[in-house]
Design a protein around this motif. Structure first.
Motif, mmCIF file in Angstrom:
data_model
loop_
_atom_site.group_PDB
_atom_site.id
_atom_site.type_symbol
_atom_site.label_atom_id
_atom_site.label_comp_id
_atom_site.label_asym_id
_atom_site.label_seq_id
_atom_site.Cartn_x
_atom_site.Cartn_y
_atom_site.Cartn_z
ATOM 1 N N ARG A 14 0.828 -1.210 0.000
ATOM 2 C CA ARG A 14 0.000 0.000 0.000
ATOM 3 C C ARG A 14 0.858 1.255 0.000
ATOM 4 N NH1 ARG A 14 -1.120 3.440 3.604
ATOM 5 N NH2 ARG A 14 -0.430 2.187 5.352
ATOM 6 N N LYS A 15 1.914 1.266 0.826
ATOM 7 C CA LYS A 15 2.785 2.433 0.918
ATOM 8 C C LYS A 15 3.565 2.649 -0.379
ATOM 9 C CE LYS A 15 4.673 5.877 3.040
ATOM 10 N NZ LYS A 15 3.900 7.069 3.347
ATOM 11 N N ILE A 16 4.024 1.585 -1.010
ATOM 12 C CA ILE A 16 4.763 1.725 -2.264
ATOM 13 C C ILE A 16 3.858 2.283 -3.355
ATOM 14 C CG2 ILE A 16 5.893 0.444 -4.123
ATOM 15 C CD1 ILE A 16 7.223 -1.240 -1.964
ATOM 16 N N LYS A 17 2.630 1.795 -3.433
ATOM 17 C CA LYS A 17 1.686 2.333 -4.424
ATOM 18 C C LYS A 17 1.441 3.818 -4.181
ATOM 19 C CE LYS A 17 -0.769 -1.906 -5.539
ATOM 20 N NZ LYS A 17 -2.062 -2.609 -5.515
ATOM 21 N N GLU A 18 1.332 4.206 -2.917
ATOM 22 C CA GLU A 18 1.132 5.616 -2.559
ATOM 23 C C GLU A 18 2.328 6.464 -2.998
ATOM 24 O OE1 GLU A 18 1.364 7.791 1.676
ATOM 25 O OE2 GLU A 18 -0.206 6.271 1.541
ATOM 26 N N ILE A 19 3.522 5.961 -2.764
ATOM 27 C CA ILE A 19 4.743 6.687 -3.145
ATOM 28 C C ILE A 19 4.819 6.855 -4.656
ATOM 29 C CG2 ILE A 19 7.261 6.479 -3.240
ATOM 30 C CD1 ILE A 19 7.051 5.163 -0.417
ATOM 31 N N ILE A 20 4.495 5.814 -5.395
ATOM 32 C CA ILE A 20 4.547 5.891 -6.858
ATOM 33 C C ILE A 20 3.525 6.893 -7.383
ATOM 34 C CG2 ILE A 20 4.104 4.596 -8.985
ATOM 35 C CD1 ILE A 20 5.435 2.187 -7.590
ATOM 36 N N ARG A 21 2.338 6.933 -6.769
ATOM 37 C CA ARG A 21 1.313 7.897 -7.191
ATOM 38 C C ARG A 21 1.768 9.338 -6.974
ATOM 39 N NH1 ARG A 21 -2.616 4.067 -5.410
ATOM 40 N NH2 ARG A 21 -2.446 4.874 -3.307
ATOM 41 N N GLU A 22 2.605 9.568 -5.965
ATOM 42 C CA GLU A 22 3.103 10.924 -5.708
ATOM 43 C C GLU A 22 3.970 11.427 -6.865
ATOM 44 O OE1 GLU A 22 5.178 10.781 -2.003
ATOM 45 O OE2 GLU A 22 3.348 10.357 -0.869
ATOM 46 N N GLY A 23 4.599 10.522 -7.579
ATOM 47 C CA GLY A 23 5.358 10.899 -8.775
ATOM 48 C C GLY A 23 6.830 11.129 -8.544
ATOM 49 N N ASN A 24 7.527 11.396 -9.606
ATOM 50 C CA ASN A 24 8.964 11.672 -9.736
ATOM 51 C C ASN A 24 9.867 10.721 -8.939
ATOM 52 O OD1 ASN A 24 8.453 12.982 -7.230
ATOM 53 N ND2 ASN A 24 9.963 14.551 -7.635
ATOM 54 N N VAL A 25 9.479 9.419 -8.889
ATOM 55 C CA VAL A 25 10.282 8.411 -8.203
ATOM 56 C C VAL A 25 11.215 7.767 -9.215
ATOM 57 C CG1 VAL A 25 10.218 6.255 -6.916
ATOM 58 C CG2 VAL A 25 8.447 7.963 -6.539
ATOM 59 N N ARG A 26 12.472 7.726 -8.898
ATOM 60 C CA ARG A 26 13.476 7.131 -9.776
ATOM 61 C C ARG A 26 13.756 5.684 -9.387
ATOM 62 N NH1 ARG A 26 18.915 10.349 -10.316
ATOM 63 N NH2 ARG A 26 17.390 11.837 -11.037
ATOM 64 N N VAL A 41 14.061 -1.650 -6.976
ATOM 65 C CA VAL A 41 13.234 -1.561 -8.173
ATOM 66 C C VAL A 41 13.471 -0.211 -8.832
ATOM 67 C CG1 VAL A 41 10.885 -1.680 -9.080
ATOM 68 C CG2 VAL A 41 11.496 -3.005 -7.044
ATOM 69 N N PRO A 42 14.167 -0.195 -9.977
ATOM 70 C CA PRO A 42 14.318 1.074 -10.699
ATOM 71 C C PRO A 42 13.012 1.398 -11.417
ATOM 72 C CG PRO A 42 15.495 -0.677 -11.824
ATOM 73 C CD PRO A 42 14.918 -1.266 -10.578
ATOM 74 N N LEU A 43 12.597 2.644 -11.372
ATOM 75 C CA LEU A 43 11.363 3.069 -12.016
ATOM 76 C C LEU A 43 11.672 4.156 -13.022
ATOM 77 C CD1 LEU A 43 9.140 3.384 -8.855
ATOM 78 C CD2 LEU A 43 9.125 1.532 -10.499
ATOM 79 N N SER A 44 10.918 4.185 -14.075
ATOM 80 C CA SER A 44 11.006 5.276 -15.030
ATOM 81 C C SER A 44 9.595 5.619 -15.453
ATOM 82 C CB SER A 44 11.864 4.895 -16.236
ATOM 83 O OG SER A 44 11.286 3.806 -16.915
ATOM 84 N N ILE A 45 9.445 6.733 -16.121
ATOM 85 C CA ILE A 45 8.123 7.183 -16.522
ATOM 86 C C ILE A 45 7.468 6.119 -17.398
ATOM 87 C CG2 ILE A 45 6.875 8.945 -17.829
ATOM 88 C CD1 ILE A 45 9.112 10.885 -17.036
ATOM 89 N N GLY A 46 6.249 5.735 -17.036
ATOM 90 C CA GLY A 46 5.497 4.783 -17.824
ATOM 91 C C GLY A 46 5.747 3.326 -17.482
ATOM 92 N N VAL A 47 6.671 3.037 -16.575
ATOM 93 C CA VAL A 47 6.954 1.651 -16.215
ATOM 94 C C VAL A 47 6.261 1.324 -14.897
ATOM 95 C CG1 VAL A 47 8.764 -0.048 -15.794
ATOM 96 C CG2 VAL A 47 9.164 1.801 -17.386
ATOM 97 N N ARG A 75 14.161 10.101 -5.405
ATOM 98 C CA ARG A 75 13.323 10.928 -6.271
ATOM 99 C C ARG A 75 14.188 11.746 -7.220
ATOM 100 N NH1 ARG A 75 7.978 11.025 -4.782
ATOM 101 N NH2 ARG A 75 7.571 10.284 -2.680
ATOM 102 N N GLU A 76 13.582 12.155 -8.316
ATOM 103 C CA GLU A 76 14.261 13.028 -9.263
ATOM 104 C C GLU A 76 14.349 14.416 -8.664
ATOM 105 O OE1 GLU A 76 13.807 12.724 -13.217
ATOM 106 O OE2 GLU A 76 13.462 10.579 -13.184
ATOM 107 N N GLU A 77 15.469 15.069 -8.895
ATOM 108 C CA GLU A 77 15.651 16.434 -8.404
ATOM 109 C C GLU A 77 14.788 17.384 -9.221
ATOM 110 O OE1 GLU A 77 17.497 17.545 -5.825
ATOM 111 O OE2 GLU A 77 18.108 15.495 -5.341
ATOM 112 N N PRO A 78 14.019 18.243 -8.571
ATOM 113 C CA PRO A 78 13.229 19.220 -9.335
ATOM 114 C C PRO A 78 14.151 20.260 -9.956
ATOM 115 C CG PRO A 78 13.023 19.620 -6.987
ATOM 116 C CD PRO A 78 13.820 18.351 -7.150
ATOM 117 N N GLU A 79 13.739 20.755 -11.120
ATOM 118 C CA GLU A 79 14.520 21.800 -11.767
ATOM 119 C C GLU A 79 14.404 23.074 -10.953
ATOM 120 O OE1 GLU A 79 13.709 22.514 -15.849
ATOM 121 O OE2 GLU A 79 13.437 20.392 -16.281
ATOM 122 N N GLU A 80 15.501 23.800 -10.876
ATOM 123 C CA GLU A 80 15.472 25.048 -10.131
ATOM 124 C C GLU A 80 14.888 26.141 -11.000
ATOM 125 O OE1 GLU A 80 18.520 26.193 -7.677
ATOM 126 O OE2 GLU A 80 19.189 24.177 -7.210
#
Length: 95
Positions: A14-26, A41-47, A75-80
């Motif tokens: 449940r927690k992992i699904k929640e984290i993935i929904r938050e987005g920008n997880v690498r 588990v490496p993640l990329s957009i759409g996987v 997580r991916e670093e946000p652009e400044e």
């Protein structure tokens, strides 16, 4: 940027699904109480769909075996904002 969440095994999926929904997880890694990495588990957009099925099966098996674990999220670093809109430091005098 990394963050760590401690969860009981029954709440792992449940927690992992929640984290993935938050987005920008690498990348997500799961560690046992002793800090030993059980899965990464490496993640990329759409996987997140069918390509994640083997990982979900492994995560479910880990959840059934461990009492407490840690989820380490990279997580991916946000652009400044300053990189997108450069500010000039030159001052112009009218005369």
């Amino acid at each position: 940027m990394t963050e760590e969440h401690r969860v009981p095994g029954e709440n792992l999926v449940r927690k992992i699904k929640e984290i993935i929904r938050e987005g920008n997880v690498r990348r997500i890694s799961i560690r046992n109480e002793d800090g030993k990495e059980l899965i990464e588990v490496p993640l990329s957009i759409g996987v997140v769909g069918t390509l994640m099925l083997p990982a979900w099966a492994a995560i479910g098996a880990i959840a059934a075996l461990v009492t407490n674990c840690s989820i380490v999220v990279e997580r991916e670093e946000p652009e400044e904002e300053t990189d997108r809109y450069p500010v000039s430091t030159d001052s112009e005098d009218g005369g």
